[in-house]
Design a protein around this motif. Sequence first.
Motif, PDB file in Angstrom:
ATOM      1  N   VAL A  10       0.820  -1.212   0.000  1.00  0.00           N
ATOM      2  CA  VAL A  10       0.000   0.000   0.000  1.00  0.00           C
ATOM      3  C   VAL A  10       0.851   1.258   0.000  1.00  0.00           C
ATOM      4  O   VAL A  10       2.030   1.244   0.377  1.00  0.00           O
ATOM      5  CB  VAL A  10      -0.952   0.029   1.218  1.00  0.00           C
ATOM      6  N   GLY A  11       0.224   2.340  -0.439  1.00  0.00           N
ATOM      7  CA  GLY A  11       0.835   3.658  -0.405  1.00  0.00           C
ATOM      8  C   GLY A  11      -0.212   4.673   0.005  1.00  0.00           C
ATOM      9  O   GLY A  11      -1.389   4.343   0.195  1.00  0.00           O
ATOM     10  N   LEU A  12       0.203   5.921   0.152  1.00  0.00           N
ATOM     11  CA  LEU A  12      -0.709   7.000   0.514  1.00  0.00           C
ATOM     12  C   LEU A  12      -1.066   7.790  -0.746  1.00  0.00           C
ATOM     13  O   LEU A  12      -0.253   8.535  -1.286  1.00  0.00           O
ATOM     14  CB  LEU A  12      -0.074   7.920   1.549  1.00  0.00           C
ATOM     15  N   PHE A  13      -2.288   7.593  -1.229  1.00  0.00           N
ATOM     16  CA  PHE A  13      -2.776   8.330  -2.392  1.00  0.00           C
ATOM     17  C   PHE A  13      -3.270   9.704  -1.944  1.00  0.00           C
ATOM     18  O   PHE A  13      -3.852   9.845  -0.854  1.00  0.00           O
ATOM     19  CB  PHE A  13      -3.914   7.567  -3.062  1.00  0.00           C
ATOM     20  N   TYR A  14      -3.068  10.704  -2.798  1.00  0.00           N
ATOM     21  CA  TYR A  14      -3.569  12.032  -2.437  1.00  0.00           C
ATOM     22  C   TYR A  14      -4.042  12.775  -3.682  1.00  0.00           C
ATOM     23  O   TYR A  14      -3.472  12.654  -4.755  1.00  0.00           O
ATOM     24  CB  TYR A  14      -2.513  12.846  -1.683  1.00  0.00           C
ATOM     25  N   GLY A  17     -10.601  14.580   4.894  1.00  0.00           N
ATOM     26  CA  GLY A  17      -9.152  14.723   4.808  1.00  0.00           C
ATOM     27  C   GLY A  17      -8.445  13.417   4.519  1.00  0.00           C
ATOM     28  O   GLY A  17      -7.533  13.353   3.698  1.00  0.00           O
ATOM     29  N   LEU A  18      -8.885  12.347   5.193  1.00  0.00           N
ATOM     30  CA  LEU A  18      -8.246  11.039   5.052  1.00  0.00           C
ATOM     31  C   LEU A  18      -9.319   9.962   5.165  1.00  0.00           C
ATOM     32  O   LEU A  18     -10.065   9.923   6.151  1.00  0.00           O
ATOM     33  CB  LEU A  18      -7.199  10.839   6.160  1.00  0.00           C
ATOM     34  N   ALA A  19      -9.424   9.113   4.166  1.00  0.00           N
ATOM     35  CA  ALA A  19     -10.346   7.981   4.278  1.00  0.00           C
ATOM     36  C   ALA A  19      -9.957   7.181   5.514  1.00  0.00           C
ATOM     37  O   ALA A  19      -8.772   6.918   5.737  1.00  0.00           O
ATOM     38  CB  ALA A  19     -10.264   7.107   3.028  1.00  0.00           C
ATOM     39  N   ALA A  20     -10.921   6.815   6.343  1.00  0.00           N
ATOM     40  CA  ALA A  20     -10.638   6.153   7.616  1.00  0.00           C
ATOM     41  C   ALA A  20      -9.638   5.021   7.442  1.00  0.00           C
ATOM     42  O   ALA A  20      -9.918   4.031   6.761  1.00  0.00           O
ATOM     43  CB  ALA A  20     -11.937   5.618   8.214  1.00  0.00           C
ATOM     44  N   PRO A  21      -8.433   5.150   8.030  1.00  0.00           N
ATOM     45  CA  PRO A  21      -7.397   4.147   7.788  1.00  0.00           C
ATOM     46  C   PRO A  21      -7.768   2.757   8.291  1.00  0.00           C
ATOM     47  O   PRO A  21      -7.341   1.754   7.724  1.00  0.00           O
ATOM     48  CB  PRO A  21      -6.182   4.703   8.541  1.00  0.00           C
ATOM     49  N   LEU A  22      -8.578   2.704   9.339  1.00  0.00           N
ATOM     50  CA  LEU A  22      -8.964   1.413   9.897  1.00  0.00           C
ATOM     51  C   LEU A  22     -10.172   0.815   9.206  1.00  0.00           C
ATOM     52  O   LEU A  22     -10.548  -0.325   9.452  1.00  0.00           O
ATOM     53  CB  LEU A  22      -9.241   1.563  11.405  1.00  0.00           C
ATOM     54  N   GLY A  23     -10.794   1.586   8.300  1.00  0.00           N
ATOM     55  CA  GLY A  23     -11.983   1.082   7.628  1.00  0.00           C
ATOM     56  C   GLY A  23     -13.050   0.732   8.644  1.00  0.00           C
ATOM     57  O   GLY A  23     -13.387   1.530   9.514  1.00  0.00           O
ATOM     58  N   ASP A  24     -13.589  -0.494   8.571  1.00  0.00           N
ATOM     59  CA  ASP A  24     -14.589  -0.924   9.549  1.00  0.00           C
ATOM     60  C   ASP A  24     -13.948  -1.618  10.743  1.00  0.00           C
ATOM     61  O   ASP A  24     -14.629  -2.132  11.620  1.00  0.00           O
ATOM     62  CB  ASP A  24     -15.620  -1.846   8.892  1.00  0.00           C
ATOM     63  N   GLY A  25     -12.608  -1.640  10.770  1.00  0.00           N
ATOM     64  CA  GLY A  25     -11.896  -2.254  11.879  1.00  0.00           C
ATOM     65  C   GLY A  25     -11.254  -3.578  11.548  1.00  0.00           C
ATOM     66  O   GLY A  25     -10.566  -4.165  12.389  1.00  0.00           O
ATOM     67  N   SER A  26     -11.432  -4.064  10.332  1.00  0.00           N
ATOM     68  CA  SER A  26     -10.962  -5.402   9.987  1.00  0.00           C
ATOM     69  C   SER A  26      -9.767  -5.410   9.049  1.00  0.00           C
ATOM     70  O   SER A  26      -9.294  -6.482   8.664  1.00  0.00           O
ATOM     71  CB  SER A  26     -12.105  -6.189   9.328  1.00  0.00           C
ATOM     72  N   ASP A  27      -9.260  -4.236   8.675  1.00  0.00           N
ATOM     73  CA  ASP A  27      -8.244  -4.160   7.626  1.00  0.00           C
ATOM     74  C   ASP A  27      -6.832  -4.407   8.176  1.00  0.00           C
ATOM     75  O   ASP A  27      -6.096  -3.482   8.482  1.00  0.00           O
ATOM     76  CB  ASP A  27      -8.306  -2.799   6.928  1.00  0.00           C
ATOM     77  N   GLN A  28      -6.450  -5.681   8.269  1.00  0.00           N
ATOM     78  CA  GLN A  28      -5.147  -6.026   8.826  1.00  0.00           C
ATOM     79  C   GLN A  28      -3.997  -5.473   7.997  1.00  0.00           C
ATOM     80  O   GLN A  28      -2.921  -5.200   8.527  1.00  0.00           O
ATOM     81  CB  GLN A  28      -4.997  -7.544   8.966  1.00  0.00           C
ATOM     82  N   ILE A  29      -4.223  -5.276   6.702  1.00  0.00           N
ATOM     83  CA  ILE A  29      -3.155  -4.748   5.854  1.00  0.00           C
ATOM     84  C   ILE A  29      -2.758  -3.339   6.295  1.00  0.00           C
ATOM     85  O   ILE A  29      -1.666  -2.865   6.004  1.00  0.00           O
ATOM     86  CB  ILE A  29      -3.588  -4.758   4.373  1.00  0.00           C
ATOM     87  N   VAL A  30      -3.656  -2.666   7.055  1.00  0.00           N
ATOM     88  CA  VAL A  30      -3.354  -1.353   7.627  1.00  0.00           C
ATOM     89  C   VAL A  30      -2.973  -1.477   9.098  1.00  0.00           C
ATOM     90  O   VAL A  30      -1.930  -0.977   9.524  1.00  0.00           O
ATOM     91  CB  VAL A  30      -4.545  -0.384   7.466  1.00  0.00           C
ATOM     92  N   GLY A  37       9.998   5.954  13.241  1.00  0.00           N
ATOM     93  CA  GLY A  37      10.995   5.632  12.239  1.00  0.00           C
ATOM     94  C   GLY A  37      10.762   4.324  11.516  1.00  0.00           C
ATOM     95  O   GLY A  37      11.570   3.930  10.668  1.00  0.00           O
ATOM     96  N   ASN A  38       9.664   3.648  11.826  1.00  0.00           N
ATOM     97  CA  ASN A  38       9.366   2.353  11.221  1.00  0.00           C
ATOM     98  C   ASN A  38       8.345   2.491  10.099  1.00  0.00           C
ATOM     99  O   ASN A  38       7.377   3.250  10.215  1.00  0.00           O
ATOM    100  CB  ASN A  38       8.813   1.391  12.272  1.00  0.00           C
ATOM    101  N   SER A  39       8.542   1.733   9.038  1.00  0.00           N
ATOM    102  CA  SER A  39       7.592   1.727   7.926  1.00  0.00           C
ATOM    103  C   SER A  39       6.247   1.176   8.379  1.00  0.00           C
ATOM    104  O   SER A  39       6.176   0.267   9.211  1.00  0.00           O
ATOM    105  CB  SER A  39       8.130   0.875   6.782  1.00  0.00           C
ATOM    106  N   THR A  40       5.173   1.725   7.817  1.00  0.00           N
ATOM    107  CA  THR A  40       3.839   1.191   8.085  1.00  0.00           C
ATOM    108  C   THR A  40       3.189   0.706   6.788  1.00  0.00           C
ATOM    109  O   THR A  40       1.967   0.622   6.692  1.00  0.00           O
ATOM    110  CB  THR A  40       2.934   2.236   8.764  1.00  0.00           C
ATOM    111  N   ALA A  41       4.022   0.385   5.809  1.00  0.00           N
ATOM    112  CA  ALA A  41       3.500  -0.156   4.554  1.00  0.00           C
ATOM    113  C   ALA A  41       3.040  -1.592   4.776  1.00  0.00           C
ATOM    114  O   ALA A  41       3.816  -2.428   5.244  1.00  0.00           O
ATOM    115  CB  ALA A  41       4.572  -0.115   3.469  1.00  0.00           C
ATOM    116  N   GLY A  42       1.794  -1.853   4.486  1.00  0.00           N
ATOM    117  CA  GLY A  42       1.262  -3.201   4.599  1.00  0.00           C
ATOM    118  C   GLY A  42       1.274  -3.887   3.250  1.00  0.00           C
ATOM    119  O   GLY A  42       1.352  -3.247   2.208  1.00  0.00           O
TER     120      GLY A  42
END
Length: 448
Positions: A167-171, A211-224, A317-322
Amino acid sequence: MTSHTARNSRRAIAALAAAIMIPALAACGGSSASGSGGAGEVEGSSIVLTTITGLEPQFQKYADAYMEEFPDRKVEVRSTTDDAAEYAQQLATARLSGELPDVFFNVDFLADTLAANKVTLDLAPGLKEGKLGDLNADSFLPQFVGQYRPLADQDKITGLPVSADSVGLFYNKSLFDELGVTEYPEADWTWDDMYRVAEEIKDKSGDTVTGLAAPLGDGSDQIVFGPVINAFGGTVFDPETGKSGIGQPKALKAWELLLGAYGTASGPYTTTTDDPSLKFESGNVAMAIASRGAVPGLQTTLVDDEWDVQKMPTINGNSTAGGGSYGLSIAQTSESQDAAWAFLGWFYDTDAGMKVAQDVGGVIPPTDDGIDNGTWKDGAAPPEHIAIFGDSAREAVLIAQMPGSSSTTLQEATKKATQEVVLNGMSIEEAFGVAEKAVNEAIEKQSK
């Protein structure tokens, strides 16, 4: 790749298939690959390749390209259910009846189950013997191959990833410009930066723009949520202890950050996850976390907007790319294993099958050579910075491999915990403590 939803396993695979699908192009042929399995013993061979329904058109094009290059060989593509539990059961049943396909679709969250049911062939010896030509296990990104190493025996490899999906951060630059927000996402952003700018966008728009689509979605998105937990030093699942840590102190810091987006950087929590107005492609959402597979659709829907993508922000300092993957496996009982290896040898060749896969399926090759020299990043912008997905894939924290169906329990439990916190006012510690208990009970049942 795309994240899994919590409703059921059918939607998990369907979401994956939808994310990686691209409108079909004409099959490419006449590859100049030299290590494509041209040994005499596979001349005139025939194999059966089974995949899920959503990917059948894509895999048919791969088969067509292979047969065009090797007219004396046949690949018959068959499709089956998109339901994960049903798919696994079908393969287990076919194993007992001796009717397994020669090559078949595998996916990260099913790999351990299929290995335990003795469906998948251990590919590690064949890789050492050079059955993929110049490619061996070390040619592939290790974390993606790791998804196909059985929990009970990490020396085995029961599948090979097809795409290094991350994943990446689309804007949406047009929304930034319209609102006078001059700070676009940068590679050195932190999650605090992302939230701060998202709140600025919401404020300047009078809450008419998300501003930002909810990163957690409905709460089940392990990739995030998985990479965020990892960045805080926690674990979704620890294979050494055999337990989930989603309710432990370090994970609770991650949940606090993720849940803090609702109503601030993002809109309020909603169970209507399919609401088009909440999606980046609506043109009314300034930023969203999504995979490389979203690019073709956005090129079609956001034709009037200027948009781009950036690496995921960091935490401490850690990546959060899923990331996650689907893969290809060879049946343990196949009587045409040489022919199956020949097909895989062609398919994973950067200049042969992987070229077709990039053109037809939007695949990012799961090898260093493919990332550096593949055609996946050569298309016309937007996005201008599509190459960031190569960096993202290399550092991606992948969906945790868990025993049996406990991954489904994880999805259900984290969604329920999210709802308990944001809708019912339960404390994060209590809600995710309950979730952790449910997941660990499911893991324990799988171990018996």
